[in-house]
Design a protein around this motif. Structure first.
Motif, PDB file in Angstrom:
ATOM      1  N   ARG A  14       0.847  -1.197   0.000  1.00 46.38           N
ATOM      2  CA  ARG A  14       0.000   0.000   0.000  1.00 46.38           C
ATOM      3  C   ARG A  14       0.881   1.244   0.000  1.00 46.38           C
ATOM      4  O   ARG A  14       1.794   1.363   0.809  1.00 46.38           O
ATOM      5  N   TRP A  15       0.591   2.174  -0.905  1.00 50.59           N
ATOM      6  CA  TRP A  15       1.283   3.462  -0.922  1.00 50.59           C
ATOM      7  C   TRP A  15       0.575   4.400   0.045  1.00 50.59           C
ATOM      8  O   TRP A  15      -0.650   4.482   0.051  1.00 50.59           O
ATOM      9  N   ARG A  16       1.356   5.068   0.877  1.00 49.85           N
ATOM     10  CA  ARG A  16       0.835   5.960   1.903  1.00 49.85           C
ATOM     11  C   ARG A  16       1.572   7.284   1.830  1.00 49.85           C
ATOM     12  O   ARG A  16       2.794   7.313   1.739  1.00 49.85           O
ATOM     13  N   LEU A  17       0.818   8.375   1.848  1.00 52.35           N
ATOM     14  CA  LEU A  17       1.371   9.727   1.814  1.00 52.35           C
ATOM     15  C   LEU A  17       1.051  10.384   3.149  1.00 52.35           C
ATOM     16  O   LEU A  17      -0.080  10.291   3.634  1.00 52.35           O
ATOM     17  N   TYR A  18       2.035  11.034   3.754  1.00 47.96           N
ATOM     18  CA  TYR A  18       1.804  11.705   5.031  1.00 47.96           C
ATOM     19  C   TYR A  18       2.658  12.957   5.118  1.00 47.96           C
ATOM     20  O   TYR A  18       3.664  13.086   4.429  1.00 47.96           O
TER      21      TYR A  18
END
Length: 95
Positions: A14-18
């Motif tokens: 899963r790609w996650r942006l924060y």
């Protein structure tokens, strides 16, 4: 205008942006999950996610990619990718 660092990584497919908020707890950082998938989210998809989180890319900033080992100092460890970019609050204030 205060700048922040946005990061994007892939973990468990899963790609996650924060957005990193120094002094804040990690679980309080604004975050967007792109869901499962093998492909890297496009620049446009990342931009929309940042906008939804209340941020915009700072003028002239570009995504930078960093490669690192999952297990520190183990050359046989799987390689992970981390993307970073400088952002600021859409309204110029604190997030």
């Amino acid at each position: 205008m205060k700048e922040y660092t946005a990061q994007m990584s892939n973990w468990a497919g899963r790609w996650r942006l924060y957005v990193v908020l120094l002094g804040g707890l990690v679980f309080q950082w604004p975050e967007h999950d792109f869901g499962p998938g093998p492909t890297v989210p496009t620049v446009e998809e990342r931009s929309r996610a940042l906008t939804a989180l209340g941020f915009v890319v700072t003028d002239g900033a570009e995504w930078e990619w960093i490669e690192y080992s999952e297990t520190h100092e183990d050359d046989t460890s799987p390689v992970r990718l981390l993307a970073t970019i400088q952002v600021c609050s859409r309204d110029g204030g604190q997030p």
